[in-house]
Design an enzyme around this catalytic site. Sequence first.
Site, PDB file in Angstrom:
ATOM      1  N   GLU A  80       2.427  -6.193  -1.441  1.00 32.60           N
ATOM      2  CA  GLU A  80       3.507  -6.121  -2.282  1.00 32.60           C
ATOM      3  C   GLU A  80       3.780  -7.632  -2.842  1.00 32.60           C
ATOM      4  O   GLU A  80       4.914  -8.257  -2.961  1.00 32.60           O
ATOM      5  CB  GLU A  80       4.787  -5.584  -1.395  1.00 32.60           C
TER       6      GLU A  80
HETATM    7  C1  ACM Z   1       4.037  -1.789   3.367  1.00 34.89           C
HETATM    8  O1  ACM Z   1       4.422  -0.746   3.567  1.00 34.89           O
HETATM    9  N1  ACM Z   1       4.601  -2.705   2.307  1.00 34.89           N
HETATM   10  C2  ACM Z   1       2.870  -2.226   3.956  1.00 34.89           C
END
Ligand code: ACM
Length: 680
Positions: free
Chosen positions: A308
């Site tokens: 992310e």
């Molecule tokens: C995640 O759930 N961002 C690995």
Amino acid sequence: MMRFWFCCALLLGLLTQSGLAQPEAPTLLPVPAELRWGRGRLSLSTPLKLQLDNSPDPAVAAAVGRLLARLYGSAKPPATGPVLQIRYGRAGHAEQFDEERYSLRVTPIGVSIDAPTSLGVLRALATLEQLPIREKRHPYLPEVDVQDRPRFAWRGLLIDAARHFLPVPVIKRNLDGMAAVKLNVLHWHLSDDQGFRVESKLLPRLSQVGGANGFYTQAEVRDVIEYAAARGIRVVPEFDVPGHATSWITAYPRLASNDSAYAVPTRWGVLNVALDPTRETTYSLLDSLFTEMTALFPDPYFHIGGDENDGRQWRRNPRISAFMRAKGFVKADGKTVDKHQLQTYFNRRVLTMLQKNGKIMVGWDEILGPDLPKEAVVQSWRGKKGLTDAAQLGHPVLLSNGYYLDLNYSAASHYAADPLPPDTPLTAAEQKLVLGGEAAMWAEFADSTILDSRIWPRAGAVAERLWSPQAAAQDVADLYRRLPAVSSELETLGLRHRRGPEQLLTQMAGSGSTAPLRTLAEVLEPVKEYKRHFQGFKYTTQTPLNRLVDVAPAESEVARRFGTLVDSVVAGGTGVAGRPGRLPQQLVALRAQLLRWQANDPGLQKLLALNPALREYGPLSTQLAAVSRILLERLTQLQTGQPPTVAWRSAARATLNAAEAPAGQAELAIVRAARKLAGV
Ligand code: ACM
């Protein structure tokens, strides 16, 4: 010859012990690979006497001690009595994927465990712990022959201690839970935007600033690792970079990708703040930290997160964009900078640091790219494709997609996710790269009071999926039959998945009775996925998790049982009418349940009105009563053979539509079954 038959008859008599058969439905979880029940039983009235010669692994005697203490209290082992004989070849090393197979035999004269390594013995003891039949005054072990081995070597549970700090006892009791269901990897998520949770002696500001509201000292980390190892569990730490690292940047602003001044965030969400991957000072800091942390955590695997980061901070910084262009990190058009290539550059540098310290790098599936060295393990969370893509590129892989416990999905949904489903597109060679999987407990909505109830017993479904042979673990109804037994076992081990929510209820009820609140809470579930962030209530790291939504189970067992009752009534059809013998028990049970829900509302509304923090749940109690009224009418229709009128159907539909509306980020978990029964 006579003598021979006499002896056989005697033996048979002993085995069958007055001819009592075994319980038809034992509650082992995970289901062993091979299992044969006998007809005898071994009474537990006389404590088992341990026979353990040559035990190179002290974890075995300690585990036996814990088991016997739980079975018999702290009674000293007797000098005589039935024997618990344990034999194993050598000390097992969990971090080397050492053998976990075992055989366990219970006969009317004793118990024997044989295994190549001590890990197998620990797994056998976990099975033995689930065997006792606690018949009043006469607890016993049923006769059985178990030959067992895991399907996957890596069976993990991620615990996020970064979002809410989770003190050591919380981690330890969850390690006990993991051992009970044969999970063998604690993935300890130790840093994120909102927190950095491990003491660093070289970079002390990381925990001073990032762990201002809680961090583990290095002595505590060692203590947890030792506790885990004694249960055959490895500890793989995660230090999430280059995204999810605002706490690091707050502590050491030179890591930032821009000139902003940061504070440790109190808000949730994907912040897209990232370390600057172009500066050598970033790598020298990471090198210091990872050298220190790779020494602290002995496991060969080391998780660097990598998830992310959309690269917006990198693109917006002219200096970082220029770096990308200079390195040729551009898309096919030759112009647009490609953040993914920059992140792979970053990953490769981190990988070199880890390899220097003898570690294997693990990262979330965003780290995958054509230039990622094959040794890196890829953990798939965004979809199944991440797992197949990575394995096809030659990476060892782990599945977490489908195993996110924080989404508040059912145990059945987790059970359905399989790292190697029958239709896997992977070749036999690629399948060997599938190490296993991990349940993931992200903790935006879990503090130390609530955490256990968000993990257990649903994590048991993942544990079984990863341990048991695929063919032996297909019966969802049987999974649900066994989960309550596991849940009870876990409470005796010290887990607080029942007591934690109960403690909150007691606080909410004040001097009043908890019963009406419980009746409502146990048919609620928190809204699914991450909807809790988007329903008019602003959560921060400081928000107390002490509302009814926090008491509500992730998967309501009461609603599930209600659904099962409804299914059986509906399967009986409207033919219930005129055939009173057809489904009397289910109808009686359903009616009683509906009357209880209906009667709960008036008293509960009075209690809710007295407490401003509870008032928001009033509509859910109103809806529960309204749905109950509709369904009671429906039961009468079914029993009298009266078809519903158009007006009734339309009113029922309106009531059920209204009952779907969440309140206080919780929703009624019975609506789907109610629709089925109402036939609308
Ligand atoms: C995640 O759930 N961002 C690995």
